[in-house]
Design a protein around this motif. Structure first.
Motif, PDB file in Angstrom:
ATOM      1  N   TYR A  45      28.463  62.043  28.561  1.00 48.04           N
ATOM      2  CA  TYR A  45      29.014  61.037  28.241  1.00 48.04           C
ATOM      3  C   TYR A  45      29.862  60.445  29.419  1.00 48.04           C
ATOM      4  N   ASP A  46      30.562  61.318  30.032  1.00 48.11           N
ATOM      5  CA  ASP A  46      31.326  60.823  31.312  1.00 48.11           C
ATOM      6  C   ASP A  46      30.692  60.388  32.515  1.00 48.11           C
ATOM      7  N   TYR A  47      29.300  60.909  32.669  1.00 50.73           N
ATOM      8  CA  TYR A  47      28.536  60.354  33.686  1.00 50.73           C
ATOM      9  C   TYR A  47      27.961  58.934  33.191  1.00 50.73           C
ATOM     10  N   ARG A  48      27.484  58.912  32.113  1.00 51.89           N
ATOM     11  CA  ARG A  48      26.946  57.501  31.590  1.00 51.89           C
ATOM     12  C   ARG A  48      28.131  56.436  31.568  1.00 51.89           C
ATOM     13  N   ALA A  49      29.435  56.832  31.304  1.00 52.03           N
ATOM     14  CA  ALA A  49      30.376  55.985  31.334  1.00 52.03           C
ATOM     15  C   ALA A  49      30.903  55.542  32.881  1.00 52.03           C
ATOM     16  N   ALA A  50      30.462  56.340  33.870  1.00 50.97           N
ATOM     17  CA  ALA A  50      30.809  56.299  35.181  1.00 50.97           C
ATOM     18  C   ALA A  50      29.805  55.005  35.659  1.00 50.97           C
ATOM     19  N   ALA A  51      28.544  55.224  35.236  1.00 56.29           N
ATOM     20  CA  ALA A  51      27.304  54.399  35.551  1.00 56.29           C
ATOM     21  C   ALA A  51      27.748  52.924  34.773  1.00 56.29           C
ATOM     22  N   HIS A  52      28.221  53.118  33.641  1.00 60.75           N
ATOM     23  CA  HIS A  52      28.551  51.644  33.037  1.00 60.75           C
ATOM     24  C   HIS A  52      29.623  50.942  33.990  1.00 60.75           C
ATOM     25  N   GLU A  53      30.579  51.736  34.385  1.00 59.09           N
ATOM     26  CA  GLU A  53      31.612  50.964  35.085  1.00 59.09           C
ATOM     27  C   GLU A  53      30.884  50.218  36.455  1.00 59.09           C
ATOM     28  N   ASP A  57      30.298  47.085  33.038  1.00 58.51           N
ATOM     29  CA  ASP A  57      30.092  47.021  31.490  1.00 58.51           C
ATOM     30  C   ASP A  57      31.331  47.939  31.197  1.00 58.51           C
ATOM     31  N   MET A  58      32.681  47.454  31.307  1.00 61.65           N
ATOM     32  CA  MET A  58      33.764  48.404  30.930  1.00 61.65           C
ATOM     33  C   MET A  58      33.787  48.726  29.616  1.00 61.65           C
ATOM     34  N   ASN A  59      33.322  47.831  28.607  1.00 61.27           N
ATOM     35  CA  ASN A  59      33.503  48.077  27.115  1.00 61.27           C
ATOM     36  C   ASN A  59      32.439  49.470  26.741  1.00 61.27           C
ATOM     37  N   ALA A  60      31.313  49.150  27.493  1.00 60.19           N
ATOM     38  CA  ALA A  60      30.566  50.438  27.239  1.00 60.19           C
ATOM     39  C   ALA A  60      31.090  51.627  27.754  1.00 60.19           C
ATOM     40  N   ALA A  61      31.963  51.630  29.002  1.00 62.87           N
ATOM     41  CA  ALA A  61      32.313  52.767  29.458  1.00 62.87           C
ATOM     42  C   ALA A  61      33.471  53.396  28.565  1.00 62.87           C
ATOM     43  N   VAL A  62      34.236  52.359  28.240  1.00 58.91           N
ATOM     44  CA  VAL A  62      35.111  52.934  27.109  1.00 58.91           C
ATOM     45  C   VAL A  62      34.792  53.466  25.983  1.00 58.91           C
ATOM     46  N   LYS A  63      33.629  52.889  25.419  1.00 55.35           N
ATOM     47  CA  LYS A  63      32.958  53.451  24.231  1.00 55.35           C
ATOM     48  C   LYS A  63      32.500  55.002  24.392  1.00 55.35           C
ATOM     49  N   ASP A  64      31.856  54.928  25.563  1.00 58.32           N
ATOM     50  CA  ASP A  64      31.328  56.417  25.853  1.00 58.32           C
ATOM     51  C   ASP A  64      32.531  57.427  26.071  1.00 58.32           C
ATOM     52  N   ARG A  66      35.498  57.220  24.570  1.00 55.53           N
ATOM     53  CA  ARG A  66      35.991  57.719  23.306  1.00 55.53           C
ATOM     54  C   ARG A  66      35.087  58.678  22.612  1.00 55.53           C
ATOM     55  N   LEU A  67      33.580  58.240  22.663  1.00 61.82           N
ATOM     56  CA  LEU A  67      32.713  59.455  22.235  1.00 61.82           C
ATOM     57  C   LEU A  67      32.993  60.720  22.618  1.00 61.82           C
ATOM     58  N   LEU A  80      40.582  60.842  30.727  1.00 62.38           N
ATOM     59  CA  LEU A  80      40.478  60.299  32.165  1.00 62.38           C
ATOM     60  C   LEU A  80      39.690  59.211  32.227  1.00 62.38           C
ATOM     61  N   ARG A  81      38.334  59.296  31.803  1.00 61.07           N
ATOM     62  CA  ARG A  81      37.295  58.261  32.066  1.00 61.07           C
ATOM     63  C   ARG A  81      37.832  57.017  31.065  1.00 61.07           C
ATOM     64  N   THR A  82      38.245  57.210  29.981  1.00 59.14           N
ATOM     65  CA  THR A  82      38.648  56.022  29.135  1.00 59.14           C
ATOM     66  C   THR A  82      39.773  55.262  29.696  1.00 59.14           C
ATOM     67  N   ALA A  83      40.900  56.089  29.924  1.00 58.06           N
ATOM     68  CA  ALA A  83      42.171  55.467  30.445  1.00 58.06           C
ATOM     69  C   ALA A  83      41.796  54.797  31.870  1.00 58.06           C
ATOM     70  N   SER A  84      40.973  55.182  32.463  1.00 56.50           N
ATOM     71  CA  SER A  84      40.577  54.624  34.145  1.00 56.50           C
ATOM     72  C   SER A  84      39.855  53.257  33.770  1.00 56.50           C
ATOM     73  N   ALA A  85      38.997  53.205  32.774  1.00 53.20           N
ATOM     74  CA  ALA A  85      38.293  51.882  32.140  1.00 53.20           C
ATOM     75  C   ALA A  85      39.293  51.117  31.643  1.00 53.20           C
ATOM     76  N   LEU A  86      39.973  51.390  30.817  1.00 52.39           N
ATOM     77  CA  LEU A  86      41.083  50.620  30.247  1.00 52.39           C
ATOM     78  C   LEU A  86      42.013  49.949  31.317  1.00 52.39           C
ATOM     79  N   GLN A  87      42.369  50.859  32.133  1.00 50.85           N
ATOM     80  CA  GLN A  87      43.210  50.254  33.403  1.00 50.85           C
ATOM     81  C   GLN A  87      42.617  49.082  34.390  1.00 50.85           C
ATOM     82  N   LYS A  88      41.103  49.294  34.302  1.00 52.29           N
ATOM     83  CA  LYS A  88      40.422  48.374  35.087  1.00 52.29           C
ATOM     84  C   LYS A  88      40.414  47.064  34.394  1.00 52.29           C
ATOM     85  N   MET A  89      40.407  47.052  33.169  1.00 54.42           N
ATOM     86  CA  MET A  89      40.257  46.131  31.929  1.00 54.42           C
ATOM     87  C   MET A  89      41.906  45.455  31.870  1.00 54.42           C
ATOM     88  N   GLU A  90      42.847  45.975  32.751  1.00 55.29           N
ATOM     89  CA  GLU A  90      44.212  45.464  32.644  1.00 55.29           C
ATOM     90  C   GLU A  90      45.039  45.760  30.841  1.00 55.29           C
TER      91      GLU A  90
END
Length: 573
Positions: A45-53, A57-64, A66-67, A80-90
């Motif tokens: 999930y973490d690697y796929r979220a990083a690829a989405h970032e 596609d931040m929404n997909a990254a946040v979804k991964d 949370r999964l 770490l991955r979810t918070a990082s994506a959310l910060q990039k989404m402000e």
């Protein structure tokens, strides 16, 4: 048949595509790995979220992310991955909540927990306001003094401990030290603290409240040095030293108000007034007679400035001769307010008379009073609660009276004579009082008896008939009426609501029922409070809720039975 790859093999393929920056193929490979897993790992999930970032596609990254959290709560990667994506989404607040949630679930001994804590603290600092600015450095002096002025003296003292800057600022503002109030002291006040507080005032000290001060010599020095001291309150004193009270009064050249809560003799009171005849207020909370003293005589005077005198005895009553009182009254011709609690006035061993009819008093309070009293035509407020059955003596004139409170031992049968006539009943000099003011407040604690009204009056309307005997009582001016313990019934309510504009009424311990309270609520639109405590005929709370909806508060308390007897419990409305 082609062999199916394992999740680990898909993961390696995805990582290869990721290194080659072929992020779409990397997402596909990680997805295949997840689909091939019975329980996908947090790493997939973490690697796929990083690829989405990388693909934006931040929404997909946040979804991964949370999964990953949902399936692996104790693994730090999802947080770490979810918070990082959310910060990039402000979405910083949401990201901070993810860090907090992770700190609750990730074990402290996890090697990556310090990183989670570090990122949490960094984001917290980011969301915190800019470095606080000391308000004392930017606000106008007048505004700061106004704000500090709302603090108690004790709280202002606590502010001295905030910082060196605050202490320097506060101690250089003399106006803040003009009122030294030691009433909140929990231990003895040190000599150095009192000296510093007076020094900070730089001569502006005008009000001093003394409590737990052991150094009586300092008090005399303060009274001498602080020329602007005009109000002195003594809550406690280490010794019964009358000379100290007298000395302070003599030394404080501009003293106008003195209140003493400790024991003071009548002779000390006389000396204080003689040393400081310009006093405007004298309030003695524990007056006593000097043991074995000779007959007291007023010394000094006149007391041109004295407007308020309050004398209270807490132990046995203090006995004063009526000549002693008359002499004082003649010298305090500007007296406007007089309060006496537990005082005896005697003449030749029997009840004497407090002759006040020639004064210009506007307020008089006599509680536990032994003796007779005459009142002046200027009196506006009277509280009369003697220690034996009595009434106001003649000659008296109640023309200006608007607030009247009468205690248990007052003979109410003479109330209408007192309100409407001057002179003794049957005396040729007895005349109706002209241009008398209507009452605004009336409180009757004494019982209204059957013989107070005409014999033909129904028993259910004795109270309202009695109140109607004087045209000064039931008028639109009456806003406050207290009739506790009277034989008041629902039938008495009608004359009251038809003639008055009450805002508060006390009908406690009477025979009024819920029907009578409803009539009050509906009939008096100005009514705001009803005291119906211990009303035996009030059995339902429905009328209390009815009154509440119309903006009227009803106090309804029934006492609990004593000695274990069965009965009604306490009820509050």
């Amino acid at each position: 048949m082609a062999r199916t790859l394992s999740p680990e093999e898909y993961e390696e393929i995805g990582k290869s595509y990721y290194r080659l920056k072929q992020f779409e193929k990397a997402v596909e490979a990680f997805t295949n790995g997840i689909d091939a897993s019975a329980i996908p790992s947090a790493t997939l999930y973490d690697y796929r979220a990083a690829a989405h970032e990388k693909l934006g596609d931040m929404n997909a990254a946040v979804k991964d992310g949370r999964l990953a959290i949902r399936t692996h709560k104790q693994d730090v990667k999802g947080y770490l991955r979810t918070a990082s994506a959310l910060q990039k989404m402000e979405k910083l607040d949401t990201a901070l909540n993810i860090y907090k949630y992770g700190m609750k679930n990730v074990p402290v001994n996890n090697k990556d927990f310090p990183l989670l804590l570090q990122l949490h603290d960094k984001l917290t600092r980011t969301l915190s306001p800019p470095k606080a600015i000391d308000p004392f450095t930017i606000l106008p002096v007048e505004l700061v003094e106004m704000v500090i002025g709302y603090l108690s003296f004790k709280n202002m003292i606590n502010c001295l401990r905030v910082s060196r800057g605050w202490k320097e600022y506060l101690t250089n503002r003399p106006k803040l030290w003009a009122n030294i109030d030691l009433s909140s002291a929990t231990k003895s006040v040190s000599r150095s603290f009192l000296a510093n507080a007076v020094r900070y005032s730089r001569g502006t000290l005008h009000t001093l409240t003394v409590h737990r001060v052991q150094h009586t010599d300092m008090l005399r020095n303060i009274a001498t040095a602080c020329e602007n001291l005009h109000a002195l309150t003594i809550l406690s004193f280490p010794y019964k030293i009358s000379e100290t009270f007298i000395g302070m009064a003599q030394s404080a050249q501009n003293l106008k108000r003195i209140s003493i809560y400790t024991e003071v003799s009548v002779d000390t009171m006389i000396q204080i007034l003689r040393k400081r005849p310009a006093l405007e207020l004298v309030d003695l909370k524990d007056l006593c007679a000097a043991f074995g003293s000779a007959p007291m005589v007023w010394k000094g005077g006149p007391y041109n400035g004295l407007q308020t005198l309050a004398l209270q005895c807490n132990a046995s009553p203090v006995t004063l001769s009526d000549n002693f009182v008359s002499t004082f009254i003649q010298k305090a011709f500007d007296l406007r307010s007089l309060t006496c609690v537990n005082i005896k006035v005697q003449r030749d061993g029997i009840f004497g008379t407090f002759k006040l009819h020639a004064t210009r008093l506007t307020s008089l309070t006599l509680k536990k009073f032994h003796g007779h009293v005459t009142i002046p035509s200027t009196l506006e407020r009277l509280v009369y609660d003697p220690s034996y059955p009595a009434f106001i003596a003649e000659p008296s004139c109640s023309r200006s009276l608007t607030h009247l409170t009468l205690g248990d031992d007052v003979n109410l049968r003479r109330l209408s004579d007192f309100l409407d006539y001057s002179g003794n009943p049957g005396d040729e000099t007895r005349l109706p009082i002209e241009n008398a003011k209507p009452l605004q407040h009336l409180s009757l604690a004494g019982t209204i008896e059957r013989d107070s009204v005409d014999n033909s009056t129904p028993s259910s309307t004795i109270v309202s008939t009695f109140l109607s005997t004087s045209p000064r009582i039931l008028t639109r001016a009456l806003t406050s009426l207290e009739l506790p313990g009277q034989p008041l019934t629902d039938d008495d309510i009608d004359p009251i609501i038809e003639s008055t504009s009450l805002t508060t009424i006390n009908i406690s311990n009477t025979n009024v029922s819920g029907y009578g309270i409803k009539k009050l609520v509906d009939g008096v639109p100005t009514l705001r409070h009803i005291n119906a405590d211990h009303c035996r005929n009030l059995s339902s709370r429905d009328v209390i809720e009815y009154a509440k909806k119309r903006g009227v508060h009803v106090s309804y308390t029934m006492a609990e039975p004593s000695n274990g007897a069965k009965g009604r419990k306490v009820r509050y409305g």
